[in-house]
Design a protein around this motif. Structure first.
Motif, PDB file in Angstrom:
ATOM      1  N   GLU A  80     -16.352 -48.847   0.805  1.00 36.50           N
ATOM      2  CA  GLU A  80     -17.586 -49.490   0.356  1.00 36.50           C
ATOM      3  C   GLU A  80     -17.395 -50.989   0.209  1.00 36.50           C
ATOM      4  N   THR A 121     -21.577 -51.510  -6.891  1.00 39.26           N
ATOM      5  CA  THR A 121     -21.687 -50.458  -5.871  1.00 39.26           C
ATOM      6  C   THR A 121     -20.318 -49.855  -5.558  1.00 39.26           C
ATOM      7  N   THR A 149     -19.591 -45.968  -6.127  1.00 37.13           N
ATOM      8  CA  THR A 149     -19.061 -45.175  -5.021  1.00 37.13           C
ATOM      9  C   THR A 149     -17.830 -44.400  -5.448  1.00 37.13           C
ATOM     10  N   GLN A 169     -17.435 -40.487  -5.360  1.00 36.74           N
ATOM     11  CA  GLN A 169     -16.403 -39.898  -4.508  1.00 36.74           C
ATOM     12  C   GLN A 169     -15.139 -39.677  -5.320  1.00 36.74           C
TER      13      GLN A 169
END
Length: 361
Positions: free
Chosen positions: A175, A185, A189, A193
């Motif tokens: 990312e 972000t 992420t 994940q």
């Protein structure tokens, strides 16, 4: 655009190497001890490790292992499995540059152990977690695949929860090097994940970063409540642990702490690296992880030039050893990884055309 992605990939590699080299002299120290000795440590120092060169600016096994993985990726022009990674380790790994866990894994591989299972029963150290970042690079924009590849590759050297922590870093890098990525972000992420105890650890550490007013306050909270107690110890002694005489090199502490430091520093790369170093404990691992993430986000141009030049110069012998090439360095490896991203794009284009033909047929 190519110039930008190259800068971000180089930022990831050199940012991680700088954090590693800066943190090495104070590995195992407490935050308090670093403050007493240096105030704030932000310059390369001489250090001692039995498996590394020790001159200021030289890398430890965290970065060395990362470069072995980079080599596996560029030699295969794309994503790799534990088989390809193990092949590079058997051909190129210098046991004098790595810790005992990696030495044991190498002996297992040479002895014929399946690379997908070589990490079973291993000591839960941070080396593979620090090394996994090129997997995020080759899976740029696809954190789901980065996580899966990271988890699989971690099986060469890690077991259990620690593989998930490693995979989470790979997803974060995938990312971080995208054009619209932000600190927020990237952290989101990694939270998405991840799984189980790793998600919980990140959530707790991020919560501490959100309520702390300063990095010092964050570190005080982490020391009071977040030290990982699962590190193997023959005789447990709480006071020794608190004083730093025994410290954890577990990803279950390092990954959440690195993410919390990245957040409280707003992703600013130089500050993130410095605060990762001055956190102490497994300081080179914390700083190399946060340096890799921030470097991937913002690129090498934002990293202190004196750090970059020193780190490149002091590690040329490692690259000659690795590839027998006088021109090889972190920047050259970054350029080759960008070529791998191009190759991955072409593979996806071919795959999309095949699927279109299948559906239309």
């Amino acid at each position: 655009m190519t110039t930008k992605i190259t800068d971000n990939v180089y930022g990831c590699l050199i940012g991680g190497a700088i954090g590693d080299a800066l943190g090495a002299p104070v590995e195992g120290w407490t935050h308090e001890r670093i403050q007493e000795e240096y105030g704030t440590l932000e310059e390369f120092k001489q250090y001692y490790m039995p498996y590394s060169k020790t001159e200021p600016g030289t890398i430890t096994s965290d970065t060395a292992l990362r470069q072995y993985l980079c080599l596996a990726i560029v030699e295969n022009s794309g994503r790799v499995t534990p088989v390809e990674f193990a092949d590079v380790l058997q051909k190129h790994l210098n046991p004098d540059r790595v810790w005992i866990n990696e030495e044991i894994a190498l002996k297992k591989l040479i002895g014929g152990i399946d690379p997908w299972k070589a990490g079973r029963g291993s000591v839960p150290d941070n080396k593979m977690t620090s090394a996994i970042t090129p997997v995020g690079i080759v899976n740029a924009g696809d954190p789901v695949q980065a996580y899966q590849d990271g988890y699989n590759l971690a099986s060469v050297l890690q077991d259990g929860h620690y593989r998930h922590a490693t995979a989470t870093i790979a997803a974060g890098i995938a990312e971080a090097i995208t054009p619209e990525a932000t600190t927020e972000t990237v952290i989101t992420t990694m939270m998405e994940q991840s799984t189980g105890i790793i998600t919980r650890g990140i959530d707790i550490a991020v919560g501490y970063a959100e309520v702390a007013d300063t990095v010092g306050e964050l570190i005080d909270i982490l020391y009071d409540t977040f030290l990982d107690w699962r590190w193997p110890a023959v005789q447990w002694d709480r006071q020794k642990y608190k004083r730093g005489e025994v410290f954890s090199a577990s990803t279950l502490e390092t990954v959440p702490v690195a993410i919390a430091i990245l957040l409280i520093c707003g992703g600013e790369i130089n500050r993130s690296i410095i605060e990762g170093v001055n956190y102490g404990r497994d300081s080179d691992a914390v700083a190399t992880v946060v340096g890799s993430l921030a470097g991937a986000l913002h690129g090498a141009d934002e990293i202190r030039s004196d750090w970059k030049s020193t780190c490149e110069e002091m590690n040329r012998d490692f690259f000659v050893e690795l590839e027998d090439d006088q021109d090889a360095d972190f920047q050259f490896m970054a350029e080759r990884l960008v070529n791998v991203i191009r190759a991955e794009r072409d593979k996806h284009t071919d795959r999309a055309e095949q699927l279109s033909q299948l559906l239309e047929g």
